[in-house]
Write a protein that holds these residues in place. Structure first.
Motif, mmCIF file in Angstrom:
data_model
loop_
_atom_site.group_PDB
_atom_site.id
_atom_site.type_symbol
_atom_site.label_atom_id
_atom_site.label_comp_id
_atom_site.label_asym_id
_atom_site.label_seq_id
_atom_site.Cartn_x
_atom_site.Cartn_y
_atom_site.Cartn_z
ATOM 1 N N MET A 47 26.609 -50.372 4.286
ATOM 2 C CA MET A 47 25.909 -50.629 2.882
ATOM 3 C C MET A 47 26.848 -49.519 2.170
ATOM 4 O O MET A 47 26.234 -48.334 1.937
ATOM 5 C CB MET A 47 24.401 -50.378 2.960
ATOM 6 C CG MET A 47 23.711 -51.318 3.631
ATOM 7 S SD MET A 47 21.848 -50.839 3.650
ATOM 8 C CE MET A 47 21.638 -51.426 1.863
ATOM 9 N N GLY A 48 27.857 -49.994 1.394
ATOM 10 C CA GLY A 48 28.391 -49.141 0.354
ATOM 11 C C GLY A 48 29.499 -48.171 1.142
ATOM 12 O O GLY A 48 29.761 -48.323 2.558
ATOM 13 N N LEU A 49 29.981 -47.338 0.596
ATOM 14 C CA LEU A 49 31.077 -46.176 0.936
ATOM 15 C C LEU A 49 30.305 -45.339 1.842
ATOM 16 O O LEU A 49 29.075 -45.144 1.886
ATOM 17 C CB LEU A 49 31.554 -45.313 -0.012
ATOM 18 C CG LEU A 49 32.376 -46.231 -1.103
ATOM 19 C CD1 LEU A 49 32.971 -45.345 -2.207
ATOM 20 C CD2 LEU A 49 33.403 -46.971 -0.516
ATOM 21 N N VAL A 50 30.852 -44.864 2.951
ATOM 22 C CA VAL A 50 30.102 -44.071 3.968
ATOM 23 C C VAL A 50 30.728 -42.413 3.805
ATOM 24 O O VAL A 50 31.847 -42.041 3.518
ATOM 25 C CB VAL A 50 30.665 -44.335 5.356
ATOM 26 C CG1 VAL A 50 30.032 -43.362 6.423
ATOM 27 C CG2 VAL A 50 30.478 -45.864 5.569
ATOM 28 N N ASP A 51 29.822 -41.602 3.872
ATOM 29 C CA ASP A 51 29.773 -40.196 3.810
ATOM 30 C C ASP A 51 30.291 -39.547 4.881
ATOM 31 O O ASP A 51 29.545 -39.486 5.940
ATOM 32 C CB ASP A 51 28.710 -39.570 3.128
ATOM 33 C CG ASP A 51 28.855 -37.835 3.014
ATOM 34 O OD1 ASP A 51 29.479 -37.282 3.612
ATOM 35 O OD2 ASP A 51 28.026 -37.406 2.195
ATOM 36 N N PRO A 52 31.614 -39.141 5.253
ATOM 37 C CA PRO A 52 31.846 -38.773 6.659
ATOM 38 C C PRO A 52 31.254 -37.407 7.212
ATOM 39 O O PRO A 52 31.084 -37.293 8.482
ATOM 40 C CB PRO A 52 33.402 -38.586 6.648
ATOM 41 C CG PRO A 52 33.661 -38.453 5.149
ATOM 42 C CD PRO A 52 32.751 -38.974 4.366
ATOM 43 N N PHE A 53 31.014 -36.630 6.189
ATOM 44 C CA PHE A 53 30.221 -35.164 6.657
ATOM 45 C C PHE A 53 28.857 -35.670 7.150
ATOM 46 O O PHE A 53 28.521 -35.224 8.314
ATOM 47 C CB PHE A 53 30.282 -34.298 5.429
ATOM 48 C CG PHE A 53 29.335 -33.175 5.604
ATOM 49 C CD1 PHE A 53 29.500 -32.415 6.478
ATOM 50 C CD2 PHE A 53 27.955 -33.095 5.007
ATOM 51 C CE1 PHE A 53 28.726 -31.082 6.619
ATOM 52 C CE2 PHE A 53 27.150 -32.179 5.129
ATOM 53 C CZ PHE A 53 27.534 -30.919 5.962
#
Length: 550
Positions: A135-141
């Motif tokens: 769902m949407g962009l992914v926060d890699p941290f």
């Protein structure tokens, strides 16, 4: 004769002085730059040898029951979503809809021996969740510390026999999902420095900034740039694929080895440009958003204590903590005196400290125990005491998100002196306790009880268990709702009835409540042999990883 005698005395003085300098200078240099502790050096307090410190059954059970209630209500109202809304009973997706509460809480259920809950979590991981769909962009941290950290930690815990595996193919099944997730996160490392893009677009397999674009002026803070080693290095160990280790170390070459222009050794300016590695800002802090970079410096060496490549990280940790003691440590000018950490930016100091920064006390005790640094141990204990004060000073006995104090030190500040209480309520709290909240909310955060856990496991002092129990009872009382446990708006409030209490709750319960806060509390009251610090190192989301002594 007199002239010759004088020259002899001078020569003797120079020789003796040089010898003293070389001896002590060499000793101090070695203590800082030639860190070679025994890989098997004991970190935990020897509870069994001392004949005390076993499991506190009643308190451990009380924490476990809160975990059972948390997960049971989540399963009833929000299964498959990232979180339950604990006041309204609704659902919330804040971590890409992969079931953050399920996966992030998986290692807590394993450690507590909650086999029924763990079986549900395991089934979700190996049969239900789809790490290709997001769902949407992914926060890699956040994705790395919560999801990937949980997956590789679960493999370690299962192989160590902490809980019985639901399937004999658990290793293959969990690592299949871990590799899928890590491979999809791979484009985050696609920069000249290896510093991560703030987001990943899984559809296009490209690293992007917060808005979904790519440009060379994108910047990142230290925690995002330097907090991936533990998870990816462990994944490489478990799979034999070194690409994950390689990705996780590229940014560290800039953050660990590049010392150009460091005014405070070990403490870097932030944020950094991901394209060049150069600082874009001038902030120097051990708190958010740079915190876990410093946390991982010592933990990288603890994970692989026999590798020379991680020894440089321990050296940088010592440099950073020594600089923090010199430049950021502050003492309140009210009695009793308490120790806190200032923040620094654009040549100015600010007398504010956040709940997130309270991890550093425990981190100091951990590193000091392993490296035999009593000076840093004392520094850590002082900061834990200060964070404890932030809790017991509030009417709810739960600490605020951020607070201020009046420092004894004279520093360059943004205005003519440090900030002072603004409202009558802040003034009243300051006069009574020496601190006042500048952000009075509590977000179910773990950092204070995390440091209590390290304090107990490393020193064996009963006060840390007492402080942890006091925090647990206060937190449970302030946050308990019909559908779980909620963030609190104002820790200075003491609601008189149910309606006032509900009005003081925020209807949010992030996954770190079960992943971190409850885990650290449980481990404080459990048998100290469970996830002993001599054998395990915890990532910044409290997922334990086996130390590798080879």
């Amino acid at each position: 004769m007199l002239g010759r005698s004088r020259r002899v005395r001078i020569a003797t003085f120079l020789v003796v002085g040089t010898c003293i300098y070389l001896f002590y200078g060499g000793f101090l240099s070695a203590s800082l730059l030639e860190l070679k502790p025994s890989p098997r050096k004991r970190i935990q307090y020897p509870f069994k040898e001392k004949g005390f410190g076993g499991k506190d059954e009643d308190k451990a059970t009380a924490v476990k029951q809160v975990m059972q209630r948390t997960f049971g209500l989540y399963k009833q109202k929000a299964w498959g979503f990232d979180e339950v809304k604990p006041v309204s009973g609704g659902q919330r997706n804040s971590r890409n809809g992969w079931g953050a509460t399920i996966i992030d809480g998986m290692t807590t259920a394993a450690i507590m021996g909650l086999s029924d809950i763990f079986a549900d979590q395991y089934d979700w991981v190996v049969n239900r969740v789809n790490f290709h769909k997001t769902m949407g962009l992914v926060d890699p941290f956040e994705t790395t510390i919560r999801y990937l950290g949980a997956l590789v930690s679960t493999v370690d815990l299962l192989e160590a026999g902490v809980i019985s595996p639901p399937s004999p193919s658990f290793r293959k099944d969990i690592l299949r999902q871990a590799r899928t997730l890590a491979d999809n996160l791979g484009p985050a490392f696609d920069t000249p420095t290896g510093m991560l893009w703030p987001r990943v677009n899984f559809s296009s397999a490209r690293g992007v900034d917060d808005s979904g674009r790519r440009n060379s002026y994108t910047r990142t803070h230290l925690a995002r740039a330097g907090s991936h080693f533990l998870e990816y290095a462990t994944l490489s160990e478990l799979t034999g694929d070194k690409i994950y280790l390689k990705n996780s170390t590229r940014a560290w070459n800039w953050l660990v080895d590049n010392k150009k222009g460091e005014e405070w050794p070990g403490i870097l300016e932030s944020p950094r440009l991901i394209w060049t590695g150069e600082p874009f800002g001038t902030t120097r802090t051990l708190g958010a958003p740079d915190d876990s970079h410093y946390e991982y410096l010592i933990k990288a060496h603890l994970l692989f204590p026999t590798r020379a490549s991680t020894r440089r990280h321990a050296k940088r940790w010592v440099q950073a903590m020594t600089s923090a003691q010199t430049h950021l440590l502050s003492t309140s000018n009210t009695r009793p005196r308490h120790s806190f950490l200032l923040s620094y930016s654009k040549g100015m100091y600010e007398n504010k400290m956040g709940h997130l920064t309270c991890f550093i006390g425990g981190n100091l005790l951990l590193g000091a125990a392993y490296l035999s640094r009593p000076d840093l141990h004392s520094f850590g204990e002082a900061l834990i005491d200060g964070c404890h004060h932030s809790y017991v000073s509030m009417p709810s006995r739960v600490g605020p998100e951020e607070w201020s104090w009046t420092p004894r030190e004279r520093k360059q500040t943004r205005i003519n002196g440090f900030t002072s209480p603004v409202t009558a309520a802040q003034e009243r709290l300051w006069s009574q306790t020496g601190i006042w909240p500048t952000a009075a909310n509590y977000n179910l955060r773990p950092e204070v009880v995390e440091s209590y856990f390290y304090g107990w496991r490393i020193t064996g002092q009963q006060k840390y268990r007492d402080w942890a129990w006091d925090a647990f009872t206060a937190i449970a009382n302030a946050t308990s709702t019909h559908w779980g446990y909620s963030e609190v708006t104002d820790v200075t409030a003491t609601p008189r009835d149910g309606s006032e209490r509900d009005a003081n709750l925020r209807d949010i319960s992030e996954s770190f409540w079960s992943a971190e806060t409850l885990k650290y509390l449980y481990l404080t009251f459990s048998d100290p042999d469970l996830c002993s610090l001599d054998s395990w190192v915890f990532n910044t989301e409290a997922h334990p990883l086996k130390r590798r002594f080879r």
